[in-house]
Design an enzyme around this catalytic site. Sequence first.
Site, PDB file in Angstrom:
ATOM      1  N   PHE A 123      44.690  43.306  38.872  1.00  0.00           N
ATOM      2  CA  PHE A 123      43.457  42.617  39.250  1.00  0.00           C
ATOM      3  C   PHE A 123      43.583  42.161  40.700  1.00  0.00           C
ATOM      4  CE2 PHE A 123      40.483  39.180  39.859  1.00  0.00           C
ATOM      5  CZ  PHE A 123      39.328  39.712  39.291  1.00  0.00           C
ATOM      6  N   ASP A 210      50.278  41.396  46.129  1.00  0.00           N
ATOM      7  CA  ASP A 210      49.207  40.441  45.815  1.00  0.00           C
ATOM      8  C   ASP A 210      49.843  39.275  45.060  1.00  0.00           C
ATOM      9  OD1 ASP A 210      47.184  38.955  44.673  1.00  0.00           O
ATOM     10  OD2 ASP A 210      45.946  40.685  44.148  1.00  0.00           O
ATOM     11  N   LYS A 239      44.318  31.002  45.618  1.00  0.00           N
ATOM     12  CA  LYS A 239      44.479  30.091  44.476  1.00  0.00           C
ATOM     13  C   LYS A 239      45.273  28.820  44.804  1.00  0.00           C
ATOM     14  CE  LYS A 239      43.775  33.366  40.684  1.00  0.00           C
ATOM     15  NZ  LYS A 239      42.663  32.760  39.980  1.00  0.00           N
TER      16      LYS A 239
HETATM   17  C1  LIG Z   1      46.255  38.628  41.446  1.00  0.00           C
HETATM   18  C2  LIG Z   1      44.878  38.248  41.875  1.00  0.00           C
HETATM   19  N1  LIG Z   1      44.380  38.771  42.995  1.00  0.00           N
HETATM   20  C3  LIG Z   1      43.142  38.458  43.433  1.00  0.00           C
HETATM   21  C4  LIG Z   1      42.333  37.607  42.721  1.00  0.00           C
HETATM   22  C5  LIG Z   1      40.950  37.278  43.230  1.00  0.00           C
HETATM   23  O1  LIG Z   1      40.941  36.007  43.740  1.00  0.00           O
HETATM   24  P1  LIG Z   1      39.536  35.252  44.023  1.00  0.00           P
HETATM   25  O2  LIG Z   1      38.918  34.993  42.702  1.00  0.00           O
HETATM   26  O3  LIG Z   1      39.941  34.015  44.756  1.00  0.00           O
HETATM   27  O4  LIG Z   1      38.726  36.164  44.860  1.00  0.00           O
HETATM   28  C6  LIG Z   1      42.811  37.040  41.539  1.00  0.00           C
HETATM   29  C7  LIG Z   1      41.964  36.135  40.740  1.00  0.00           C
HETATM   30  O5  LIG Z   1      42.166  35.921  39.574  1.00  0.00           O
HETATM   31  C8  LIG Z   1      44.111  37.372  41.100  1.00  0.00           C
HETATM   32  O6  LIG Z   1      44.612  36.862  39.966  1.00  0.00           O
END
Ligand SMILES: Cc1ncc(COP(=O)(O)O)c(C=O)c1O
Length: 383
Positions: A123, A210, A239
């Site tokens: 994700f 990520d 986050k």
């Molecule tokens: C691993 C990861 N990358 C990216 C995101 C996307 O982040 P945002 O919701 O701040 O755009 C998330 C959100 O859950 C995530 O868990």
Amino acid sequence: MNTYARLPVTFVKGKGVWLWDDQDKRYLDALAGIAVCGLGHCHPKFVKAISEQAGMLIHTSNLYHIDKQEKLANKLAVLSGMNKAFFCNSGAEANETAIKLARLYGHNKGIDLPTIIVMEQSFHGRTMATLTATGCRKVQAGFEPLLAGFARVPFNDLEAITQVAVHNKNVVAILVEPYQGEGGINVPQVDYLKDLRQICDENDWLLMLDEVQCGIGRSGKWFAFQHSGIVPDVMTLAKGLGSGVPIGACLAGNMAEEVFKPGNHASTFGGNPLACTAAITTLDIIEEENLMSNAMEQGDFIRKTFQTQLGNMEGVMQIRGQGLMIGIELSKPCGNLVKDALKQGLLINVTLDKVVRLLPPLVIKRSEAEQIVNIVSTLIKEF
Ligand SMILES: Cc1ncc(COP(=O)(O)O)c(C=O)c1O
């Protein structure tokens, strides 16, 4: 817009791991705003720092120097071993930055159709590029045409990557979560990142991690890659970085650090004085209060106790995680557990239909961890 299936509760106040709703009912927050509120709610030192900054200066523009942004970039560089930082407002934007950086890196090498290797069950966000990178059909369905330039392989499968390396000469980078979050709290084999690092080095690819969910102390170290003794070329954060004040970051080192030039990328809000103060103070508090070792200790306790209570139960497939990223995979869909837990005054989440996910604040105490384990174990036993 009708984008959220909201639970029937409104929170009005928070302190530490606790939240209160508008009926003054108290809840133990084992989700921390989905890995955002690592310091718990309304940490006094954090509230004071952002209040003071708000009273002094909230926003200028990236047209000018921003001292707090430079301070935060330096701090992140020291903590990560990487050299450059770009600031934005969310995880998706941080990953957009990484994707653009990888494409430009490819074009600079004469690759006209650069390809990024991404993982199944990953994700990365909800923008067009990041949902294309995401390995979940549900997230993509209805938003076609997706972007070109991504090759997907199973998570934790080096052979699949080696095969792509042989057949696709357009690859410029691998984008991977060190521990998958939304995809079900998936922890790869011990040397996975080390092996990915080696493959990237051999092929001149960027290793892009990520760490939006697993970074900022949650895994028991500042960044999840630090469990593997490697350093990536690109890392994305969001986050937990701002403890609820929106901020995202894309860090770069090695071959990636000089790719962007003025004009290649920008953000109006990104890295403003208020958001950077939130992030600097978050990092300071994590350090001062030893929250990474607490994350490791309480996470180990929670997983071990679940193992004792649920490990041999039929229907419990696996208890897994790292630090305070905890997943319990059941054999059948268990979304209803979220409402059951809410009734008992506990906030949890279920991801991938069958995985109970816990992401409690890093400040959690043993007695609070015990309460989480007791409530969740009872709910699963009764399920
Ligand atoms: C691993 C990861 N990358 C990216 C995101 C996307 O982040 P945002 O919701 O701040 O755009 C998330 C959100 O859950 C995530 O868990």
